[in-house]
Design an enzyme around this catalytic site. Structure first.
Site, PDB file in Angstrom:
ATOM      1  CE  LYS A 122       4.415   3.214  13.523  1.00  0.00           C
ATOM      2  NZ  LYS A 122       4.165   2.553  12.238  1.00  0.00           N
ATOM      3  CE1 TYR A 136      -5.232   4.022   8.742  1.00  0.00           C
ATOM      4  CE2 TYR A 136      -5.809   3.924  11.068  1.00  0.00           C
ATOM      5  CZ  TYR A 136      -5.025   3.504  10.006  1.00  0.00           C
ATOM      6  OH  TYR A 136      -4.042   2.566  10.223  1.00  0.00           O
ATOM      7  N   PRO A 161      -4.137   0.264  18.728  1.00  0.00           N
ATOM      8  CG  PRO A 161      -5.967  -1.044  18.107  1.00  0.00           C
ATOM      9  CD  PRO A 161      -5.343  -0.375  19.280  1.00  0.00           C
ATOM     10  CG  HIS A 190      -2.123  -0.877   1.056  1.00  0.00           C
ATOM     11  ND1 HIS A 190      -3.323  -0.637   1.682  1.00  0.00           N
ATOM     12  CD2 HIS A 190      -2.307  -1.996   0.311  1.00  0.00           C
ATOM     13  CE1 HIS A 190      -4.201  -1.579   1.330  1.00  0.00           C
ATOM     14  NE2 HIS A 190      -3.603  -2.422   0.509  1.00  0.00           N
ATOM     15  CE1 TYR A 244      -1.089   3.955   9.506  1.00  0.00           C
ATOM     16  CE2 TYR A 244       0.077   2.705   7.805  1.00  0.00           C
ATOM     17  CZ  TYR A 244      -1.024   2.885   8.627  1.00  0.00           C
ATOM     18  OH  TYR A 244      -2.055   1.986   8.575  1.00  0.00           O
TER      19      TYR A 244
HETATM   20  P1  RFL Z   1       1.999 -11.816  21.365  1.00  0.00           P
HETATM   21  O1  RFL Z   1       1.652 -11.836  19.925  1.00  0.00           O
HETATM   22  O2  RFL Z   1       0.925 -11.531  22.333  1.00  0.00           O
HETATM   23  O3  RFL Z   1       2.682 -13.217  21.704  1.00  0.00           O
HETATM   24  C1  RFL Z   1       2.929 -13.614  23.027  1.00  0.00           C
HETATM   25  C2  RFL Z   1       2.927 -15.120  23.063  1.00  0.00           C
HETATM   26  O4  RFL Z   1       3.289 -15.546  24.378  1.00  0.00           O
HETATM   27  C3  RFL Z   1       2.430 -16.596  24.771  1.00  0.00           C
HETATM   28  N1  RFL Z   1       2.384 -16.610  26.252  1.00  0.00           N
HETATM   29  C4  RFL Z   1       3.040 -17.536  27.003  1.00  0.00           C
HETATM   30  N2  RFL Z   1       3.829 -18.576  26.664  1.00  0.00           N
HETATM   31  C5  RFL Z   1       4.338 -19.327  27.663  1.00  0.00           C
HETATM   32  N3  RFL Z   1       4.095 -19.090  28.983  1.00  0.00           N
HETATM   33  C6  RFL Z   1       3.311 -18.064  29.360  1.00  0.00           C
HETATM   34  N4  RFL Z   1       3.083 -17.837  30.658  1.00  0.00           N
HETATM   35  C7  RFL Z   1       2.745 -17.234  28.352  1.00  0.00           C
HETATM   36  N5  RFL Z   1       1.936 -16.140  28.368  1.00  0.00           N
HETATM   37  C8  RFL Z   1       1.732 -15.787  27.093  1.00  0.00           C
HETATM   38  C9  RFL Z   1       1.107 -16.243  24.142  1.00  0.00           C
HETATM   39  O5  RFL Z   1       0.275 -17.401  24.026  1.00  0.00           O
HETATM   40  C10 RFL Z   1       1.550 -15.707  22.790  1.00  0.00           C
HETATM   41  O6  RFL Z   1       1.632 -16.705  21.808  1.00  0.00           O
HETATM   42  O7  RFL Z   1       3.172 -10.759  21.680  1.00  0.00           O
HETATM   43  P2  RFL Z   1       4.381 -10.222  20.746  1.00  0.00           P
HETATM   44  O8  RFL Z   1       5.176 -11.325  20.147  1.00  0.00           O
HETATM   45  O9  RFL Z   1       5.049  -9.208  21.577  1.00  0.00           O
HETATM   46  O10 RFL Z   1       3.648  -9.490  19.521  1.00  0.00           O
HETATM   47  C11 RFL Z   1       2.900  -8.312  19.702  1.00  0.00           C
HETATM   48  C12 RFL Z   1       1.765  -8.243  18.672  1.00  0.00           C
HETATM   49  O11 RFL Z   1       1.038  -9.450  18.720  1.00  0.00           O
HETATM   50  C13 RFL Z   1       0.838  -7.046  18.922  1.00  0.00           C
HETATM   51  O12 RFL Z   1       1.573  -5.904  19.289  1.00  0.00           O
HETATM   52  C14 RFL Z   1       0.010  -6.680  17.671  1.00  0.00           C
HETATM   53  O13 RFL Z   1      -0.902  -7.702  17.345  1.00  0.00           O
HETATM   54  C15 RFL Z   1      -0.736  -5.372  17.890  1.00  0.00           C
HETATM   55  N6  RFL Z   1      -1.628  -5.020  16.775  1.00  0.00           N
HETATM   56  C16 RFL Z   1      -1.136  -4.451  15.617  1.00  0.00           C
HETATM   57  N7  RFL Z   1       0.181  -4.228  15.466  1.00  0.00           N
HETATM   58  C17 RFL Z   1       0.669  -3.735  14.282  1.00  0.00           C
HETATM   59  O14 RFL Z   1       1.881  -3.539  14.192  1.00  0.00           O
HETATM   60  N8  RFL Z   1      -0.125  -3.465  13.205  1.00  0.00           N
HETATM   61  C18 RFL Z   1      -1.468  -3.654  13.274  1.00  0.00           C
HETATM   62  O15 RFL Z   1      -2.142  -3.447  12.263  1.00  0.00           O
HETATM   63  C19 RFL Z   1      -2.031  -4.131  14.505  1.00  0.00           C
HETATM   64  N9  RFL Z   1      -3.336  -4.379  14.613  1.00  0.00           N
HETATM   65  C20 RFL Z   1      -2.982  -5.305  16.850  1.00  0.00           C
HETATM   66  C21 RFL Z   1      -3.816  -4.986  15.745  1.00  0.00           C
HETATM   67  C22 RFL Z   1      -3.520  -5.932  17.971  1.00  0.00           C
HETATM   68  C23 RFL Z   1      -4.850  -6.225  18.007  1.00  0.00           C
HETATM   69  N10 RFL Z   1      -5.343  -6.827  19.193  1.00  0.00           N
HETATM   70  C24 RFL Z   1      -6.252  -7.877  19.216  1.00  0.00           C
HETATM   71  C25 RFL Z   1      -4.797  -6.445  20.474  1.00  0.00           C
HETATM   72  C26 RFL Z   1      -5.137  -5.278  15.755  1.00  0.00           C
HETATM   73  C27 RFL Z   1      -5.671  -5.900  16.888  1.00  0.00           C
HETATM   74  C28 RFL Z   1      -7.098  -6.239  16.815  1.00  0.00           C
HETATM   75  C1  PHB Z   2      -5.741  -4.173  10.594  1.00  0.00           C
HETATM   76  O1  PHB Z   2      -5.850  -4.363   9.369  1.00  0.00           O
HETATM   77  O2  PHB Z   2      -5.981  -5.056  11.428  1.00  0.00           O
HETATM   78  C2  PHB Z   2      -5.345  -2.829  11.084  1.00  0.00           C
HETATM   79  C3  PHB Z   2      -4.971  -1.854  10.175  1.00  0.00           C
HETATM   80  C4  PHB Z   2      -4.587  -0.606  10.630  1.00  0.00           C
HETATM   81  C5  PHB Z   2      -4.596  -0.334  11.981  1.00  0.00           C
HETATM   82  C6  PHB Z   2      -4.963  -1.310  12.892  1.00  0.00           C
HETATM   83  C7  PHB Z   2      -5.343  -2.570  12.447  1.00  0.00           C
HETATM   84  O3  PHB Z   2      -4.234   0.903  12.403  1.00  0.00           O
END
Ligand code: RFL
Ligand code: PHB
Length: 393
Positions: free
Chosen positions: A298, A202, A294, A73, A386
């Site tokens: 980031k 957005y 989110p 994108h 971004y």
């Molecule tokens: P994770 O992905 O949470 O992984 C942690 C892992 O540790 C395990 N765990 C354990 N394992 C052993 N013993 C324990 N006691 C444990 N406790 C936990 C868990 O099961 C899991 O597998 O952390 P990590 O690796 O730091 O990654 C972070 C990302 O997952 C998170 O920041 C992003 O998903 C945030 N986020 C977004 N980030 C972006 O850069 N771009 C996006 O577009 C974006 N969209 C989002 C998002 C997060 C979202 N949610 C649901 C919070 C959209 C959403 C909806």
């Molecule tokens: C997504 O596609 O899940 C998404 C995209 C942009 C954001 C957050 C989540 O800022």
């Protein structure tokens, strides 16, 4: 008791990428994960990869499927007051863009690479705990297939996300947490439909924030700002579409393309930063150390940046006996973390309706969006954050 060089708790983006990068440096690691492989590979979360994240995955040999299936994108759209303005990433950042490729697809690619290289990833580990964190040889203790295992490590990486246990093993008072809760939540859906917009859209509206994102040409990801007390049962398909239509409306009658909704979830919005991101021989990376709302996309990208920095620091130690990068890991990581925290907070503040907000505040938000999308200086600031600021070190 088994031994490894780096014990990694958590098989999310931070833990798996760290393990993969260490393997490429000839450093042994074991990943200990509490969930099953299927659960890890199916959890729906992030979707936007910074230019640097995509480049890093490519350079590390795990970017092949992302290159084929990811969507590149060149900008985002900001909609407010019934009009739409575009932020052109390559034009403002010297050619950088983002890649839309779901987090769980990144995880599938990393898990496949780790398992193919024989790298141990222990799934479904129970009662994971740390021991000996006060000394030079921390241990990860857990149950796997009903046997108690003890893994002795030179270093432990806490990559266990928001609710992780590694952080809790720090001595009392050693870590400080900065915490900000936002007075709204995000309700996200996955939809079987063609994209409504060529780029992520957005929107700021008097009724609240809305976002139209995508996953593939036939699956779309949409979000609405909702009350933190809402449950998905409060959001029928009809109510969901009527709210998306209202918040994304333009003066010329634009409407989102509707389809079957096959996933709904609501989650809270927070900013959290833990300082420092290390104690003794234990290092924190990703959501275990910090959480961003989110809105700036980031979270995943910060997890990747932490894993990169920690892998570099560990490689300097094992290759050259150099400790200085390890000692400065937290300091270097936090510079990026706080900048991403600021950007995510700013995007969130500019695009959401705050409870009790009056017409004055709404007009200020509209003026800010108008400024950000017409001033080259202000658009450049949004764009460079971004697509991702340059990596540290
Ligand atoms: P994770 O992905 O949470 O992984 C942690 C892992 O540790 C395990 N765990 C354990 N394992 C052993 N013993 C324990 N006691 C444990 N406790 C936990 C868990 O099961 C899991 O597998 O952390 P990590 O690796 O730091 O990654 C972070 C990302 O997952 C998170 O920041 C992003 O998903 C945030 N986020 C977004 N980030 C972006 O850069 N771009 C996006 O577009 C974006 N969209 C989002 C998002 C997060 C979202 N949610 C649901 C919070 C959209 C959403 C909806
Ligand atoms: C997504 O596609 O899940 C998404 C995209 C942009 C954001 C957050 C989540 O800022």
């Amino acid at each position: 008791m088994t031994r490894t060089q780096v014990g990694i708790v958590g098989a999310g983006p931070a833990g798996l990428l760290l393990s993969h990068l260490l393997h490429r440096e000839g450093i042994a690691s074991v990943v200990v994960e509490s969930r099953s492989r299927g659960q890890v590979e199916e959890t729906i979360r992030a979707g936007v990869l910074e230019q640097g994240t995509a480049d890093l995955l490519d350079a590390a040999g795990v970017g092949e499927r992302m290159g084929r299936e990811g969507l590149r994108h060149d900008g985002i759209l900001l909609r407010f007051d019934g009009t739409t303005r575009r932020i052109d990433f390559p034009g403002l950042t010297g050619g950088k863009r983002v890649t839309v490729y779901a987090q769980h697809e990144v995880l599938k690619d990393l898990i496949q690479a780790r398992l193919a290289a024989g790298g141990p990833v222990v799934f479904e580990a129970a009662d994971v705990a740390l021991a000996g964190t006060g000394g030079d040889a921390p241990r990860i203790v857990f149950r796997a297939r009903d046997a108690v295992e003890e893994l002795q490590c030179d270093f432990v990486a806490g990559c266990d996300g928001t609710h992780g246990i590694v952080r809790e093993a720090a001595p009392a008072g050693a870590l400080h947490r900065y915490d900000r809760s936002y007075p709204f939540a995000w309700y996200g859906i996955l939809v079987e439909a063609p994209a409504s917009s060529d780029e992520l859209l957005y929107a700021l509206h008097e009724r609240g924030f809305a976002l139209a994102s995508t996953r593939s040409p036939s699956v779309q990801r949409m979000y609405l700002q909702v009350d933190p007390a809402d449950r998905v049962e409060d959001w029928s398909d009809d109510r969901t579409w009527s709210e998306l239509r209202a918040r994304l409306a333009t003066r010329d009658g634009w409407e989102p393309k509707e389809g079957r909704i096959f996933h709904k979830a609501i989650f809270a919005m927070r900013s959290v930063v833990t300082e420092p991101m290390q104690f003794g021989h234990v290092f924190l990376a990703g959501d275990a150390a910090h959480v961003v709302p989110p809105t700036g996309a980031k979270g995943l990208n910060l997890a990747v940046a932490d894993a990169r920095l920690l892998a570099l620091a560990l490689a300097a130690f094992y290759r050259r006996g150099e400790r200085s990068l390890l000692d400065r890991y937290s300091q270097l990581a936090l510079r990026r973390v706080w900048k991403a925290t600021r950007f995510s907070w700013w995007m969130t503040s500019m695009l959401h309706r705050f409870p009790g907000e009056d017409a004055f505040r709404h007009r200020i938000q509209v003026a800010e969006l108008d400024y950000v999308t017409t001033s080259r200086a202000a658009s450049t600031s949004l764009a460079e954050n971004y697509v991702g600021l340059p990596f540290e070190a």
